[in-house]
Each structure stands twice: as C-alpha cells, then as structure tokens.
Write an enzyme that holds these catalytic residues in place. Sequence first.
Site, PDB file in Angstrom:
ATOM      1  N   ILE A  43       1.000  -1.198   0.102  1.00  0.00           N
ATOM      2  CA  ILE A  43      -0.093  -0.045  -0.079  1.00  0.00           C
ATOM      3  C   ILE A  43       1.138   1.182   0.087  1.00  0.00           C
ATOM      4  O   ILE A  43       1.599   1.530   1.045  1.00  0.00           O
ATOM      5  CB  ILE A  43      -0.980  -0.085   1.275  1.00  0.00           C
ATOM      6  CG1 ILE A  43      -1.839  -1.296   1.268  1.00  0.00           C
ATOM      7  CG2 ILE A  43      -1.879   1.291   1.185  1.00  0.00           C
ATOM      8  CD1 ILE A  43      -2.479  -1.319   2.428  1.00  0.00           C
ATOM      9  N   GLU A  44       1.014   1.966  -1.142  1.00  0.00           N
ATOM     10  CA  GLU A  44       1.824   3.166  -1.398  1.00  0.00           C
ATOM     11  C   GLU A  44       0.884   4.347  -0.851  1.00  0.00           C
ATOM     12  O   GLU A  44      -0.130   4.439  -0.504  1.00  0.00           O
ATOM     13  CB  GLU A  44       2.296   3.288  -2.829  1.00  0.00           C
ATOM     14  CG  GLU A  44       3.064   1.853  -3.124  1.00  0.00           C
ATOM     15  CD  GLU A  44       3.632   1.912  -4.447  1.00  0.00           C
ATOM     16  OE1 GLU A  44       3.363   2.575  -5.364  1.00  0.00           O
ATOM     17  OE2 GLU A  44       4.419   1.053  -4.612  1.00  0.00           O
ATOM     18  N   ASN A  45       2.049   5.442  -1.109  1.00  0.00           N
ATOM     19  CA  ASN A  45       1.304   6.808  -0.360  1.00  0.00           C
ATOM     20  C   ASN A  45       2.178   7.703  -1.392  1.00  0.00           C
ATOM     21  O   ASN A  45       3.314   7.547  -1.647  1.00  0.00           O
ATOM     22  CB  ASN A  45       1.857   6.754   1.201  1.00  0.00           C
ATOM     23  CG  ASN A  45       1.177   8.069   1.654  1.00  0.00           C
ATOM     24  OD1 ASN A  45       1.511   9.220   1.629  1.00  0.00           O
ATOM     25  ND2 ASN A  45       0.130   7.825   2.382  1.00  0.00           N
ATOM     26  N   ALA A  46       1.501   8.772  -1.594  1.00  0.00           N
ATOM     27  CA  ALA A  46       2.369   9.941  -2.266  1.00  0.00           C
ATOM     28  C   ALA A  46       3.490  10.550  -1.449  1.00  0.00           C
ATOM     29  O   ALA A  46       4.426  10.957  -1.989  1.00  0.00           O
ATOM     30  CB  ALA A  46       1.112  11.165  -2.363  1.00  0.00           C
ATOM     31  N   TYR A  48       6.185   8.945  -0.201  1.00  0.00           N
ATOM     32  CA  TYR A  48       6.723   7.708  -0.697  1.00  0.00           C
ATOM     33  C   TYR A  48       7.085   6.680   0.557  1.00  0.00           C
ATOM     34  O   TYR A  48       6.829   5.629   0.467  1.00  0.00           O
ATOM     35  CB  TYR A  48       8.001   7.650  -1.801  1.00  0.00           C
ATOM     36  CG  TYR A  48       7.514   8.169  -3.089  1.00  0.00           C
ATOM     37  CD1 TYR A  48       6.163   8.360  -3.470  1.00  0.00           C
ATOM     38  CD2 TYR A  48       8.489   8.454  -4.018  1.00  0.00           C
ATOM     39  CE1 TYR A  48       5.808   9.216  -4.890  1.00  0.00           C
ATOM     40  CE2 TYR A  48       8.115   9.193  -5.091  1.00  0.00           C
ATOM     41  CZ  TYR A  48       6.885   9.498  -5.496  1.00  0.00           C
ATOM     42  OH  TYR A  48       6.527   9.723  -6.800  1.00  0.00           O
ATOM     43  N   GLU A  55       4.474  -7.914   2.914  1.00  0.00           N
ATOM     44  CA  GLU A  55       4.684  -8.789   4.052  1.00  0.00           C
ATOM     45  C   GLU A  55       4.316  -8.311   5.312  1.00  0.00           C
ATOM     46  O   GLU A  55       3.777  -8.827   6.248  1.00  0.00           O
ATOM     47  CB  GLU A  55       6.079  -9.076   4.219  1.00  0.00           C
ATOM     48  CG  GLU A  55       6.724  -9.633   2.838  1.00  0.00           C
ATOM     49  CD  GLU A  55       7.261  -8.665   1.864  1.00  0.00           C
ATOM     50  OE1 GLU A  55       6.796  -7.786   1.573  1.00  0.00           O
ATOM     51  OE2 GLU A  55       8.373  -8.973   1.406  1.00  0.00           O
TER      52      GLU A  55
HETATM   53  N1  THU Z   1       7.748  -4.024  -1.897  1.00  0.00           N
HETATM   54  C1  THU Z   1       7.075  -5.157  -1.076  1.00  0.00           C
HETATM   55  O1  THU Z   1       5.676  -5.018  -0.685  1.00  0.00           O
HETATM   56  N2  THU Z   1       7.665  -6.093  -0.495  1.00  0.00           N
HETATM   57  C2  THU Z   1       9.127  -6.220  -0.709  1.00  0.00           C
HETATM   58  O2  THU Z   1       9.699  -7.062  -0.051  1.00  0.00           O
HETATM   59  C3  THU Z   1       9.744  -5.505  -1.633  1.00  0.00           C
HETATM   60  C4  THU Z   1       9.183  -4.073  -2.130  1.00  0.00           C
HETATM   61  C5  THU Z   1       6.945  -2.964  -2.361  1.00  0.00           C
HETATM   62  C6  THU Z   1       7.189  -1.639  -1.721  1.00  0.00           C
HETATM   63  C7  THU Z   1       6.885  -0.546  -2.817  1.00  0.00           C
HETATM   64  O3  THU Z   1       5.209  -0.485  -2.852  1.00  0.00           O
HETATM   65  C8  THU Z   1       6.994  -1.317  -4.256  1.00  0.00           C
HETATM   66  O4  THU Z   1       7.295  -3.079  -3.748  1.00  0.00           O
HETATM   67  C9  THU Z   1       8.434  -1.111  -4.776  1.00  0.00           C
HETATM   68  O5  THU Z   1       9.304  -1.050  -3.920  1.00  0.00           O
END
Ligand code: THU
Length: 135
Positions: A43-46, A48, A55
Amino acid sequence: MESKQLINEAKKIREKAYVPYSKFPVGAALVTEDGTLYTGCNIENAAYPVTCCAERVAIFKAVSDGHDHFKELAVVADTKRPVPPCGSCRQVMSEFFQSDVKIHTTNLHGDTKTFTMEEILPFSFSSADLSEEEA
Ligand code: THU
C-alpha cells in the site's frame, strides 16, 4: 496448508495492491500456528516512505488480531527471480517469527526459493540485544 496454496493466496491478494507510484504489485500470505490465514498487499503513499510492503501488511494484520506464533509466509511479485523481501520486512519478520518459520519467495513464473527465518536474516538485532545481560 500446502505451500502451493499459500502462494496462490499471495497471488490473489497481489491483485489488490495499491501501487499508483511504483506500479509494482506484491502479495503476501501468512499462516499462523493455529492455521489462520492472513494476506497482505503493498500500500503506497504520495509521501513515498510511508508505503507499507505486502509482507508487513500481512504480519501487522495478524499481530493486531492477537497472533504471535507463525508457521510460514509466501511473497510474490512479477520479478525475474523469486522476489527478495526488503530489509525492513525481514526485521519485522524476525520480531515475530521463530528461527524455523519458512519464507517462500516466488514470482509469477513459478520460481520459488524457500528460506527459514534464520537463513533470510542471520545475526538479527533482537529484544535480547536491548538487555545488558548476555543473549
Ligand atoms: N515491496 C513489497 O511490498 N515487498 C518487498 O519485499 C519489496 C518491495 C513494495 C514496496 C513498494 O510498494 C514496491 O514494492 C516497490 O518497491
């Protein structure tokens, strides 16, 4: 639960990832000691750095429901090699996973590498290090 089934659950939740910035969806599935399944997507955010990895979403969901013993976790992304969990996620895993908990890293091609907690983050910083007594 079969690891194949767990990986399938990780693939399913990956479809729910909120990734407008990286466009890199990740899915994770976690089984507790009593057999309960938890899943998570990134779940990302503006802003970052506020982003939470798949996980950690799965682990935090389980911990917030009162679970503290786990069997195995699967993580999947569209990578060439099985997707390696980031360092922050490994540290969070080490807080809650015993050293023999299995972590299945995989990709959409079906390549899978399985590690134990001890293998994926050896010599990890832990609560024992916060005490002055020898660990
Ligand atoms: N990301 C994960 O969800 N798990 C990981 O172990 C590696 C990276 C996500 C974070 C971000 O939303 C995207 O992958 C690119 O880095």
